[in-house]
Design an enzyme around this catalytic site. Sequence first.
Site, PDB file in Angstrom:
ATOM      1  N   TYR A 146      34.494 -29.537  23.904  1.00 40.95           N
ATOM      2  CA  TYR A 146      34.629 -30.936  24.308  1.00 40.95           C
ATOM      3  C   TYR A 146      33.357 -31.731  24.068  1.00 40.95           C
ATOM      4  O   TYR A 146      33.406 -32.911  23.762  1.00 40.95           O
ATOM      5  CB  TYR A 146      35.053 -31.016  25.777  1.00 40.95           C
ATOM      6  CG  TYR A 146      36.531 -30.829  25.953  1.00 40.95           C
ATOM      7  CD1 TYR A 146      37.407 -31.817  25.502  1.00 40.95           C
ATOM      8  CD2 TYR A 146      37.072 -29.686  26.508  1.00 40.95           C
ATOM      9  CE1 TYR A 146      38.775 -31.650  25.619  1.00 40.95           C
ATOM     10  CE2 TYR A 146      38.439 -29.515  26.642  1.00 40.95           C
ATOM     11  CZ  TYR A 146      39.283 -30.502  26.187  1.00 40.95           C
ATOM     12  OH  TYR A 146      40.634 -30.361  26.300  1.00 40.95           O
ATOM     13  N   ASP A 182      43.722   3.727  27.697  1.00 42.52           N
ATOM     14  CA  ASP A 182      45.050   4.185  27.280  1.00 42.52           C
ATOM     15  C   ASP A 182      44.935   5.145  26.107  1.00 42.52           C
ATOM     16  O   ASP A 182      43.969   5.093  25.340  1.00 42.52           O
ATOM     17  CB  ASP A 182      45.921   2.992  26.842  1.00 42.52           C
ATOM     18  CG  ASP A 182      46.301   2.119  28.032  1.00 42.52           C
ATOM     19  OD1 ASP A 182      46.103   2.568  29.171  1.00 42.52           O
ATOM     20  OD2 ASP A 182      46.775   0.992  27.798  1.00 42.52           O
ATOM     21  N   GLU A 226      40.392   0.400  31.656  1.00 45.06           N
ATOM     22  CA  GLU A 226      40.776  -0.598  30.664  1.00 45.06           C
ATOM     23  C   GLU A 226      41.169  -1.924  31.299  1.00 45.06           C
ATOM     24  O   GLU A 226      40.747  -2.975  30.861  1.00 45.06           O
ATOM     25  CB  GLU A 226      41.926  -0.057  29.803  1.00 45.06           C
ATOM     26  CG  GLU A 226      42.320  -1.035  28.693  1.00 45.06           C
ATOM     27  CD  GLU A 226      43.208  -0.398  27.651  1.00 45.06           C
ATOM     28  OE1 GLU A 226      43.164   0.830  27.507  1.00 45.06           O
ATOM     29  OE2 GLU A 226      43.938  -1.134  26.966  1.00 45.06           O
TER      30      GLU A 226
END
Lengths: 666, 391
Positions: free
Chosen positions: B123, B271, B219
């Site tokens: 911005y 995972d 994770e």
Amino acid sequence: MAKKASTTRATAETMAAKQREISVSEFFAKNRHLLGFDNPRKALLTTIKEAVDNALDACEEAGILPDIEVKIEELEAPPSATKPGRYKVTITDNGPGIVRRQVENIFGKLLYGSKFHRLKMSRGQQGIGISAAGMYGLMTTGKPMVIHTKPNKKKPAHHIELAMDTSKNQPEVTIDVETDDFPETSSGTGTMVAIVLEARYQRGKTSVEAYLEQTGIANPHAKITFIPPDKAAEDPEFNTENESPTASRPRERAEGNSSESPPAHAGGSPSDQIVRTIERADRIEYPRTIDELPPETQEIKPHPYGVELGSFLRMIKTTDEKQLAGFFKNEFCRVPPSTVSEVTKAASSSKKTITGQTYVSTIDNAAAEKLYKALQDAKLRSPPTDCLSPIGVRQMLAGMLKGVQAEFYTASTRSPAVYRGNPFQIEAAVAYGGDLPGDQPARVIRFANRVPLLYQQSACCSFKSVVDTSWRNYNMSQPRGAAPVGPLVVMIHMASVWVPFTSESKEAIADYDEIRKEMKLALQECGRKLGQYIRRRQKMKREGERRDIFERYIGEIAKACNALTGTDTQELYDALLRQAKRRTEIADAQLDEEGKFIKDEHGRLAKDEDVIIVQNGKIASDTDDAKQETEAKPAKRDGKKVAKKKVVKKKVRKKAAGEKATLFEG
Amino acid sequence: MAKKTTKKPSGKKVTKKAPAKAKTAYRAERDAVTSERLQNLAEGIVTSALSGREPKLDVPTRAASNTKWNKSKGILQMGSAAQERQLFNMGQARKFMQTLLHGQGINELIDADKTLSLRGMFYKGLHTIAGTKEKTFNDQTESDGILEDLEVTVGSLREELHIFAKKRGTMVGNITVIDSGDTIDCRRMGSGGYAIPSICEPDVIQFEKVEADFVLHVEKDTVWQRFNEDKFWKTHNCILTEGSGQPPRGVRRLLHRLNKEHGLPIICLLDCDPWGHYIYSVIKQGSISLAFESERLAIPDAKFLGIRSKDYEACELSDDVKIELNDRDKTRAKQIAEYPWFQDKKAWQKEIQGMLRNGFKMEVESLITKDISYVTETYVPERLAAEDWIS
């Protein structure tokens, strides 16, 4: 059987009573479509076409710059869309006029003229045109043709009214007086023909207006004034001499073109301004843009390759020559004595020896046929080509510039070639861009010996050659088996001592391989230049876009640098802008005929003779100077100097372009 | 940005002001350097422009081609290749302009001694170019890329440019940190945990009291919640962190510092899929896009605890937890196996091959099928005790 038949069937005698010679006039009266009088609209066009063709031919032959006025007055408006109206057509020229004793023959007899019996390039060929128009008028309205002609400056003009006896192919003079009432012409002589006929006046692709416009393109040396019915009604007392410019309030078709100043040209080179067709309140003017008459063409003898056996036999019967040597020498071109001996030897038999000394009268049909065959087999030089008068590249460009509003023009004239022993020459020109519609097939305008061909486009060899040419090579889009699509006008002209039309109404050129090939070559020459131009133009556009982008960001960069380093924003902006301009210089560049960038000292276009580019750049639109810039002209003066400059600039640019290219890749 | 914290009334005595002042001096020095670099950048452009030469910037290449594997250090490093960014080049002009625009913006931040988020920078640089309808930045992605370019061009870190990313990642455990002068006891963070700030430089975060023995990095948030609820960190005396997928810079910097400054082993629970392996790879060696920061982010001795390909059988999981490997997963797995730092690791080759042979992947949550707290009470403790991990 004969007896029985006599009651119900005709006998040879009764049949014989009905059998009689059909006069040519009578034949054509019944078969008027063969001459281009199929319908009222076409009849009007054909009438004007024949008269204008004759006028142009006569003027050129007499060495007078043609000044022709065509006026159509509506006597009776067409009562319905299907019925014809009644019109009076008046064509006035400033030609040499016609001597009194010839008037009847020329205007009142079909197949009478100076053009049929010779092989010479001219507009009319058969000599049926104007008399057929008169006959058509007479048949449809009963009004005779009115002819004013003034062959002598100092003597009054002849006023002749002419009807025609179609059964006898004989003219009938109804009025024959001398009159002083003849419009003043530049030459002091001239002819005015008025024909009243049933017709229909319509605008459009095959209109009188289109015909005259195209005539103007192919004949830039002619000045043609056209007064269509709506305008003729507006000012019936119209007179060129005392017309005040304010009253006419010219509606110009071309911007930046002062219609008030008469189109004055010096030494045949087109003026600084683009001379364009001017439409005024009471007439349309197709101005003269070249002050040079086309060179006088030579009449040639037939070339043996172009003579058929029947003609050959007739020539042997009718020749004035006594001996074969003389016959071959004087009735044909390109038959040298060596060929004569070769041919006569081949025609000799054990019974009879034929040589150049053999009397023509002793040649029987069998011998003549042998001679003919030997002649066809002999190796002969091509016919001479000084009989041809092409329009010329410069003239075509001037003509296209007048009639077509585009931005790029190029033209090409091929060397003469031969079909069936007839020499011919093909010319082509293209106009591209500008105000031409971009989403339609290209407009093809066709000419034969400077005469526009308006009908049967798809049957015409020239149109086929346009379709045959692969315009995609020149950055045009082209649907399969069709003319290219885009803002393009293609002009094709065939000049020949004998243009092979597909019919007597002279609407389409027959499709000879030799002709088609030449047409394609001419189109390809133009196409190559067009392609270069289009490519360069695209490049310029890209460069312009590039500069836009650079300029857009330069301001931001200058501001940011100012905030970081305190450097003066404006100073930095200017410095960067200078670089941006330099890097996108191509956007400002103007193009020469090769599509290379050049600028002459006035910032105007320098170019070769065969290309004109009309620039209407963005910057040019709102200043007076801009107008100047939009006006292009073939640069003839100091052409050599410019050419030298070109070479230098080209090199520099190429280098720069190369660098850019590599940078881009990186 | 300081997180609202519950301070221990009788907690560790911290002198708030003193280190803050010291930081200011350190920061002021760094700011001066960054500011000067930015000015030099602009100066170079001004000089070329005024002397008629083409203005250009050298932007070090942030791409795989310019990333080198430093075997001795065990991290990914950025090569020396740089790309020229030219103003007078259609493809680069806009980026050139944006780079300078952000350069100017950052200089302003430094002057004002304030920081902005990546979105804030978008911005800050955003406006319509005068006389056009074109915006300086079309979206934040465009702006983020420019800022990363600027980091490498100027050679200053994001923190030094006064920019921070959206924070991601959570921490609890036996540790007390001082974040911008506020003491934060990570043992008392309730169920939400301490949000790891995006800037974890020593001048922002100091480690006050590190009692933990190791760091368990999981994770994602859901797994972290499980561990936090079971107070795993208390029972095993560790620090529990989470990086919401690929850990952001802040989390990686924090882990790096805990590893380097306090010698805590970093143990990852991720995972069993190519993505999990990749996250481990990033934690361990660094990433391609941040290769220039690897020295400050990579943890070469980080360990991979699980889920392992053998766990389907070892833990006797049900068929239901299998998630089939798709073609993209398979390709990705093969690519990861080709990474130079995995290539000569037999354990890793075996692990990836094992997963490919299985033909399915498993999430950490799959252990819940055994028991809600199987992962915290059985799986991890057992593995830790057996030191059954790969690295």
